[in-house]
Design an enzyme around this catalytic site. Structure first.
Site, PDB file in Angstrom:
ATOM      1  CG  HIS A 207      62.740  22.088  28.002  1.00 41.46           C
ATOM      2  ND1 HIS A 207      63.394  23.310  28.021  1.00 41.46           N
ATOM      3  CD2 HIS A 207      61.688  22.228  28.862  1.00 41.46           C
ATOM      4  CE1 HIS A 207      62.772  24.140  28.836  1.00 41.46           C
ATOM      5  NE2 HIS A 207      61.740  23.502  29.363  1.00 41.46           N
TER       6      HIS A 207
ATOM      7  N   GLY B 126      73.565  29.990  33.913  1.00 44.65           N
ATOM      8  CA  GLY B 126      73.491  30.133  32.471  1.00 44.65           C
ATOM      9  C   GLY B 126      72.103  30.100  31.868  1.00 44.65           C
TER      10      GLY B 126
END
Length: 354
Positions: A156, A270
């Site tokens: 991202h 995570g």
């Protein structure tokens, strides 16, 4: 077009099937066994950076932590109208105030454990949804930026660069200095927050929550100097990251698929996989019959997929032991690995109004 914050489907959140109970020792052994053959790709998310003081978007129950907070969406950011200008001003102020906590964040024990696994080539590729640069920091002493860039894909983007809509890129520290020079009153405000410790709540994308009634219309965004040299006035600049509602860059998408295709197995750490750009990488791995192991606390978008093995424990609790287990005596004989396994902060954010 209605754009919303990516979320885990309600049918997953409402599922009552409990996670399989496993002790830290058994989890350590299982993950080490999974990683031992090598050639592993790893997908990480915001949960990896929590021990560095950076809040995740979602809590242990999988729900968005701050439903009253509205991030700025890409369609608002590029809106050419006066409304779009106001949104960009608000974003730039929030981002200006929120960048320093992310910039100053240090890698935690999970970052260093994964760095050790990369350094020893058990993990060949890391694909991270995080924009904080902490995977790079954990390897900065052993890899140059080019090598790190080849082995770590920031899916991202990154908070540490800024670009204008004509493609001119600038280092974030330089851009922050320009903003400070243009907005001395806001620089003083930011300094006062630092002195008093009254730091605004910072999100994983470096955005902050401002108090009700804060006047942001006095904040000024300087023109892109490169555009000025081209006889063009342009103040549409944004961090070099993907905003909510913005399409993933084709280069990043192609490379992420290639990283999944070149690996033999996939380790996910995570992340709830609420963002589809990461979830589809898992789906691609399953289509290719790759074994998948997930380490995450709380519900995820993958929980309904029987092919995904999931361990519900905090990564910071066991990953260093995983490295010691899988590498054996070599873990302590190799100086860089030994240093990594003794490094890393554990400074989770203080509880607040989440």
């Amino acid at each position: 077009m209605r754009i919303s914050v990516p979320s885990i489907p309600k049918v997953v959140l409402s599922a009552t099937s409990p996670a399989r109970t496993i002790t830290p020792a058994a989890a350590t052994e299982r993950i080490a066994e999974f990683l031992a053959p090598g050639n592993v790709a790893c997908i990480t998310g915001a949960g990896v950076s929590v021990d560095s003081g950076i809040r995740a978007y979602r809590g242990d129950n999988g729900r968005y932590l701050n439903p009253n907070y509205k991030p700025i969406f890409y369609q608002e950011l590029v809106d050419p109208t006066a409304k779009g200008f106001a949104f960009r001003l608000l974003l730039r102020l929030r981002s200006y105030l929120g960048y320093k906590p992310v910039k100053d964040a240090l890698p935690n024990t999970t970052h260093y454990a994964l760095a050790a696994l990369q350094y020893t080539s058990l993990i060949k590729k890391v694909i991270t949804q995080n924009v904080d640069g902490l995977h790079h920091k954990a390897l900065a002493d052993v890899w140059d930026p080019v090598t790190a860039g080849e082995r770590i894909l920031e899916l991202h983007g990154t908070l540490h660069k800024v670009h204008c809509n004509h493609g001119h890129t600038v280092d974030r520290n330089t851009f922050q200095a320009r903003l400070s020079a243009t907005n001395p009153q806001w620089k003083a405000f930011a300094d006062s927050l630092e002195v008093t410790g009254q730091k605004p709540r910072t999100n994983p994308d470096g955005d902050v929550v401002l108090e009700e009634g804060v006047r942001y219309d006095t904040f000024k965004v300087p023109e892109c100097p490169e555009c000025l040299l081209e006889d063009r006035r342009n103040s549409i600049l944004k961090p070099d990251l993907i905003f909510f509602g913005e399409s993933l860059r084709q280069e990043a998408r192609d490379r992420s698929y290639a990283d999944i295709e070149s690996c033999d197995r996939l380790f996910i750490v995570g992340t709830t996989l609420a963002t589809y750009s990461a979830f589809r990488l898992l789906k691609h791995a399953l289509e290719l019959k790759k074994p998948v192991l997930m380490l995450n606390v709380g519900p995820t978008r993958a929980d309904s997929l029987e092919q995904v093995e999931k361990i519900e424990l905090p990564s910071g609790l066991i990953l260093r032991d995983v490295v010691r287990n899988v590498l054996g005596v070599n873990a302590m004989e190799e100086a860089n690995v030994r240093r990594m396994l003794s490094s890393g902060v554990v400074q989770p954010p203080l509880d607040d109004d989440d």
